[in-house]
Scaffold this active site. Structure first.
Site, mmCIF file in Angstrom:
data_model
loop_
_atom_site.group_PDB
_atom_site.id
_atom_site.type_symbol
_atom_site.label_atom_id
_atom_site.label_comp_id
_atom_site.label_asym_id
_atom_site.label_seq_id
_atom_site.Cartn_x
_atom_site.Cartn_y
_atom_site.Cartn_z
ATOM 1 N N CYS A 644 0.815 -1.167 -0.106
ATOM 2 C CA CYS A 644 0.087 0.123 -0.115
ATOM 3 C C CYS A 644 0.871 1.374 -0.013
ATOM 4 C CB CYS A 644 -0.768 -0.036 1.141
ATOM 5 S SG CYS A 644 -2.419 1.117 0.947
ATOM 6 N N HIS A 775 -3.353 -6.049 0.939
ATOM 7 C CA HIS A 775 -2.711 -6.106 2.341
ATOM 8 C C HIS A 775 -2.710 -7.310 2.736
ATOM 9 C CE1 HIS A 775 -2.516 -1.894 3.785
ATOM 10 N NE2 HIS A 775 -3.573 -1.710 2.801
ATOM 11 N N GLU A 777 -0.787 -8.645 4.875
ATOM 12 C CA GLU A 777 -0.542 -9.067 6.319
ATOM 13 C C GLU A 777 -1.872 -9.260 7.040
ATOM 14 O OE1 GLU A 777 -1.213 -4.672 6.030
ATOM 15 O OE2 GLU A 777 -0.485 -6.173 4.619
#
Length: 804
Positions: A644, A775, A777
């Protein structure tokens, strides 16, 4: 006595002056120009720093009492902290000069906190705050004398006794008259002439119609703890009736907070008493439908009524709502722990309908949460309900029995999905449950068609794998993508189009000006020449810088830690040139000895236009940092990952796609720019592995599809056609956005930023630097459980394994 009050966070300005009183008065056209100062100017990056400080136990355990700077500013935030206070307004940090004592005392904001600490802990607390890039200033002291005293420029400008403050000043009295209501209007069951037309009109009601264009403006996955997305199912169209989020821990947890709301403006307009009572029932029923236990729930209310103007009949509306809510609370034996009143719902001659929104919150297990979208064809669909009494009020004893029964059914494992009907009745419930996975419904011929559209608060529509005794059978789920009622087969596509249409021009989900096209599936199957670092390290060190606006560092560190790495978080402190230089020195030192540099996501610089990643890029170009990055790559066989904001910084610094930091970027270089829908997009996307030429992609194969969260306003990858061809030829295009069939596409429904060639992530020439918008994660057990698909790309495991 002697304790110290510290003001934390943002500085004070004229914005937010009078906000509390402004929310409790009538407005007219002149308010547009005369009340501008009442509106606070938000500072989200500063608020994020406060979150970080309060999550640090070394700091939070020093706090004896704290308060936020909401309504009333210093007067309330500090004035409420103790019975006796000496406040020095000259110490309050200011955005600019020229503020007088009154302005300093009442300016409101959301990025400031007041905390009380013991005198011996002041220095340590300020040090911890400064470490988080936060200003912390001593502004008051707790005194034995029970008075709130404010000083400004050597003068005492406020000196009030606590006795007076606690009394709310002079006592007030008013006359209240609760007007009678027309009970025949409470729960009308009208005769349905045309089922299809009635269904379409029901879904076009603003209280039922799609809010996807609004909801996707807000980051729904930050924290990697979201149990249910705002819209679920394969097509991400079924809206749960509750929020469920795992508690923010550094390790694994199954504990989740669950919250739901209830409010019917039509019913509340007819009877504020009934509207409030059923709002409480509705909010609690939604908790039950989630699979959480309601017995431990608590309530909070948001009230909003027209200006009373001293008229006893107008006072009767909030009074009746209060009594209605209290009746429901005592009936369910659930307490209210808070609320917010705004008695300003009047603009000239217009009043809002009497509004009491009930919020119910409880704890549950993420693994036990169920979601409303139908799971498979062939299931039974049942209605479980109770009947209101002759006055249109709930039978609380029967409601509690029903809640207990539904909870037991869910725990049995036979209930696949559940929904509690409200506005739009059973019809809206069936549509919501159907549309997420495009599973249709065949309503039993015996089921009363008129009942489909009647309100059934406190009841449940459930999908069950087994028959249920003493329940009303509505029908069964079917493979046909339609809802069949009384021999009328209504396609889900028709219903969905009408459901989406009412707010499409207000909160658009489409970009009609952008051509929808399918891109080529890129395939680069050759693995990188160097598959492992020259030196083996059991737990490689990962440096994670935290810039103003970064909000993914906890999620990222947790993902690396679970993969076996040793993450180190470095906060960039830019309050002044000295702290910035110290931070850059620290960052440079840590990068030089690290194996992995991770640039996490967030809203760097507040995501000002064309600003995403700008500050991060400037840091990377700092000579000390640049040399450390070069050492990481050249001497340490290191890896770099950017997600991002981090991806944006890698592209705008030249690390991607070139593999080196460029002093200056040229107009021919690629960039990441604003989404073509011109707003933030938060959703789950399907991405396809297009290349495996990277250590980061060691555990995936070309062609595999993964479901990944995205949350950005500037995620569109743009490059000239020649460079795009070169990147594809070199295997540097790592991942592409695809539709549900795996086709790379420009359609904003699947490629939310409309990137060229549907690019979601790219690699450096040797594959050791990877940048992506999704994302990766934000993963975990029972995270985004209402969205199907494989969510773990094993990105972090692959990066760690490169050194083992």
């Amino acid at each position: 006595t002697g304790d110290i009050v510290i003001l934390l966070g943002g500085r004070t300005g004229r914005d937010g002056i009078g906000g509390a009183t402004g929310s409790s008065k009538s407005h007219d056209v002149d308010s547009l120009t005369s009340c501008g100062a009442e509106v606070q100017k938000g500072n989200a990056p500063e608020e994020r720093k406060l979150q970080r400080l309060f999550r640090n136990p070394a700091a939070s355990t020093l706090i004896r009492r704290c308060n936020d700077f909401g309504a009333g500013g210093v007067s309330v935030a500090i004035g409420e902290l103790a019975d006796g206070l000496e406040i020095d307004l000259d110490k309050v940090p200011k955005k600019y000069e020229g503020l007088d004592g009154t302005e300093l005392a009442i300016s409101e904001s959301q990025e400031r906190m007041a905390v009380v600490v013991s005198p011996e802990n002041v220095s340590e607390f300020i040090k911890l705050a400064n470490f988080e890039n936060l200003e912390a200033t001593v502004v008051a002291v707790v005194t034995e004398k029970k008075r709130m005293v404010m000083h400004w420029r050597g003068k005492t400008i406020v000196d009030l006794s606590r006795e007076f403050l606690s009394s709310n000043g002079a006592p007030k009295h008013t006359s209240v008259r609760v007007e009678d209501i027309d009970r025949d209007k409470l729960f009308i069951r009208k005769k349905i002439a045309d089922v299809k037309d009635e269904y379409i009109n029901t879904l076009r009601d603003l209280n039922v119609a799609s809010k996807i264009g609004l909801g996707s403006r807000f980051d729904s996955t930050v924290g990697a703890a979201t149990v249910v997305m705002p819209y679920g199912g394969k097509y991400q169209l079924s809206a749960p009736q509750y929020m469920a989020c795992k508690l923010p821990t550094s390790g694994k947890t199954d504990d989740a907070s669950v919250m739901a709301y209830g409010f019917d403006p039509y019913l509340s307009e007819i009877s504020p008493f009934h509207g409030a009572a059923w709002a409480v029932i509705d909010s609690v029923a939604k908790l039950v439908a989630s699979g959480a236990d309601y017995e431990g729930a608590y309530m909070s209310f948001q009230e909003y009524f027209g200006r009373t103007r001293g008229v006893k009949e107008r006072w009767g509306k909030p009074f009746a709502a209060l009594l209605g809510a209290l009746t429901a609370q005592t009936g369910l034996e659930i307490a209210s722990i808070g609320g917010k009143d705004s008695m300003s719902g009047s603009f000239e001659d217009l009043d809002v309908p009497p509004t009491l929104v009930s919020f119910a919150i409880t704890m549950g297990k993420a693994s036990g949460i169920i979601t409303p979208e139908f799971k498979r064809p062939g299931s039974y669909i049942y209605l479980l309900k109770t009947e209101p009494d002759e006055n249109g009020m709930p039978d609380y004893k029967e409601i509690r029995k029903l809640f207990a029964r539904v909870s037991a059914l869910i725990k049995s494992g036979n209930v696949l999905s559940a929904y509690t009907p409200g506005i739009g009745g059973i019809a809206a419930a069936l549509f919501t449950m159907s549309v997420g996975n495009h599973i249709g419904v065949a309503v039993c011929p015996e089921f009363d068609t008129d009942s489909l559209f009647a309100k059934e608060y406190g009841s449940f529509v459930i999908e069950s794998s087994e028959p249920i005794d003493n329940a009303i059978l509505i029908g069964k789920t079917v493979e046909s993508e339609s809802i069949t009622v009384a021999d009328e087969k209504i396609p889900l596509s028709v219903l969905t189009e009408n459901w989406k249409q009412p707010l499409e021009n207000v909160f658009p989900t489409e970009t009609p000006s952008v051509e929808k096209k399918i891109y080529k599936k890129l395939e680069y199957t050759e693995r990188p020449a160097i598959k492992h670092a020259s030196a083996k390290i059991a737990a490689p060190k990962v440096v994670i810088p935290v810039f103003p606006g970064t909000n993914c560092e906890y999620d990222t560190a947790k993902a690396f830690r679970l993969a076996g790495a040793s993450p180190v978080t470095i906060v960039l402190r830019n309050m002044n040139s000295t702290t910035l230089d110290e931070s850059l020195d620290e960052l440079s030192k840590e990068i030089s000895s690290a194996q992995i540099l991770m640039l996490p996501g967030g809203f760097s610089g507040g995501d000002e236009p064309d600003g995403s990643g700008k500050f991060i890029t400037a840091v990377l170009r700092n000579e000390k940092v640049r040399k450390s990055v070069e050492r990481l790559l050249d001497k340490n066989d290191g890896l770099i990952l950017g997600i991002c904001n981090g991806f944006q910084a890698l592209v705008k610094s030249g690390l991607l796609p070139y593999g080196r930091i460029k002093p200056v970027m040229s107009p021919d270089d690629p960039t990441l720019t604003h989404n073509t829908i011109y707003r933030h997009q938060s959703t789950m996307v399907t991405t396809r592995i297009a290349s495996v030429k990277s250590p980061w992609l060691a555990n995936v194969n070309v062609g595999e599809l993964y479901t990944i969260p995205v949350s950005n306003g500037e995620g569109r990858f743009k490059a000239n056609p020649e460079l795009l061809k070169e990147l594809a030829r070199n295997g540097q295009i790592a991942t592409q956005y695809t539709d549900l069939n795996g086709n790379p596409t420009s359609d904003v429904a699947y490629n939310p930023n409309n990137s060229d060639l549907a690019i979601e992530g790219i690699l450096s020439p040797d594959g050791r630097i990877f940048g992506k918008m999704g994302h990766s994660e934000r993963i975990g057990e029972n995270v985004c459980k209402n969205i199907p698909g494989c969510k773990d790309q094993k990105l972090f495991l692959s990066g760690v394994s490169y050194f083992s």
